[in-house]
Scaffold this active site. Structure first.
Site, PDB file in Angstrom:
ATOM      1  N   ASP A 135      42.575  44.850  38.770  1.00  0.00           N
ATOM      2  CA  ASP A 135      42.991  43.829  37.778  1.00  0.00           C
ATOM      3  C   ASP A 135      41.661  43.706  37.339  1.00  0.00           C
ATOM      4  O   ASP A 135      40.886  42.682  38.088  1.00  0.00           O
ATOM      5  CB  ASP A 135      43.665  42.821  38.458  1.00  0.00           C
ATOM      6  CG  ASP A 135      43.980  41.672  37.556  1.00  0.00           C
ATOM      7  OD1 ASP A 135      43.666  41.648  36.341  1.00  0.00           O
ATOM      8  OD2 ASP A 135      44.432  40.478  37.945  1.00  0.00           O
ATOM      9  N   GLY A 139      42.547  47.666  28.347  1.00  0.00           N
ATOM     10  CA  GLY A 139      42.291  46.263  27.634  1.00  0.00           C
ATOM     11  C   GLY A 139      43.658  45.513  26.983  1.00  0.00           C
ATOM     12  O   GLY A 139      44.653  46.223  27.251  1.00  0.00           O
ATOM     13  N   TYR A 148      40.245  38.693  20.708  1.00  0.00           N
ATOM     14  CA  TYR A 148      40.234  40.347  20.739  1.00  0.00           C
ATOM     15  C   TYR A 148      38.836  41.101  19.926  1.00  0.00           C
ATOM     16  O   TYR A 148      38.366  41.712  20.338  1.00  0.00           O
ATOM     17  CB  TYR A 148      41.276  40.827  20.204  1.00  0.00           C
ATOM     18  CG  TYR A 148      41.727  42.534  20.305  1.00  0.00           C
ATOM     19  CD1 TYR A 148      41.897  42.880  21.424  1.00  0.00           C
ATOM     20  CD2 TYR A 148      41.313  42.989  19.059  1.00  0.00           C
ATOM     21  CE1 TYR A 148      41.937  44.512  21.290  1.00  0.00           C
ATOM     22  CE2 TYR A 148      41.338  44.262  19.166  1.00  0.00           C
ATOM     23  CZ  TYR A 148      41.643  45.100  20.221  1.00  0.00           C
ATOM     24  OH  TYR A 148      41.932  46.523  20.124  1.00  0.00           O
TER      25      TYR A 148
END
Length: 284
Positions: free
Chosen positions: A51, A77, A157
């Site tokens: 993770d 991602g 992002y």
């Protein structure tokens, strides 16, 4: 072209789906021994759970890797649908932690390939800001610095993909030329993966559809994977510290002025700064 990857040990994050899975398949076809680090078990390759949002999980995954590996592909991602903090942790902090750890395990002429994005192509506009953030080594301090930006998920992002591109540039000479170890980023445009609908939601369907219409179609995962496989090979031994756009010409079209859209700010800025011209084309 033979890439001479037979027997090479390659680590791929996010190898259970999308571009990561295509990379695993491409490397397996070249004879590489692939280790997939993902939250989900892949269809191909050896598997280690990780993770990337959890530093302890990253450390545990690294501890299970062989003492030496030939390459690392950071393909994992999340899109801007996730919270800004999660986007930052997975797309940047986890990637950085894993890359720094694997860098010490890379054999001579090893390679790290970071999957960035066309969404990070405007990194030059805030290069100093990105360098400042990259210079903060402690994860907690990095998170606090990032939180002050007040970004939305989609903005986070874009920012993290810019950061991935610049991070690769700062790492590219750590073990090059001495050990021949290279660090390269690859920036796909819109690609036919399970994440594509979320990108339409977060980046704007009108914007992505505009680009797709101009370049003819969306990319395919294997097209990105083939470039990554090449970069991992000795055939690409002089490619280092750069970002490779794999997008059908979208980024080049924007930077060359052929494509223009309000959501790509380069040309709004350029138009604001350009001198006015009279009818004979002479600057007034």
């Amino acid at each position: 072209m033979e890439l001479e990857l037979d027997g090479k040990t390659m680590v791929v994050t996010g190898g259970a789906s999308g571009i990561g899975a295509a990379v695993v398949d491409a490397l397996a076809r070249e004879g590489a021994d692939v280790i997939v680090l993902d939250r989900n078990r892949p269809d191909n390759g050896k598997y280690g759970a990780v993770d990337l949002a959890d530093p302890a999980s990253v450390r545990a995954a690294v501890s299970q890797l062989p003492e030496t590996v030939s390459g690392l592909v950071n393909a994992a991602g999340v899109s801007g649908v996730a919270s800004p903090e999660i986007v930052f942790k997975i797309n940047y902090l986890g990637l950085r932690q894993l890359s720094k750890a694997v860098l010490t395990r890379l054999e001579s002429n090893g390679v790290i390939v970071n999957v960035a994005s066309g969404a990070g192509s405007l990194w030059r506009l805030r290069y100093r800001e990105l360098l400042e953030m990259i210079g903060i080594e402690d994860d907690g301090d990095s998170l606090r610095w990032f939180a002050k930006l007040g970004l939305t998920g989609p903005e986070a992002y874009d920012f993290t993909k810019e950061a991935v591109i610049v991070l690769g540039k700062t790492m590219a000479l750590d073990r090059f030329p001495g050990d021949g170890i290279r660090v390269v980023s690859v920036s796909p445009g819109a690609v036919e993966t399970p994440l594509l609908p979320s990108f339409h939601d977060t980046m704007g369907s009108d914007f992505l559809s505009y680009i797709t219409g101009k370049v003819g179609r969306d990319g395919r995962p294997e097209e990105i994977a083939n470039v990554i496989a090449f970069v991992l090979s000795g055939r690409a031994s002089w490619i280092n510290g750069t970002d490779i756009a794999v997008d059908g010409g979208g980024e080049g079209g924007f930077h060359g002025g052929v494509l223009q859209h309000p959501l790509y700010p380069v040309f709004a800025q350029a138009q604001a700064q350009a001198p006015e011209h009279n009818v004979e084309g002479v600057a007034e």
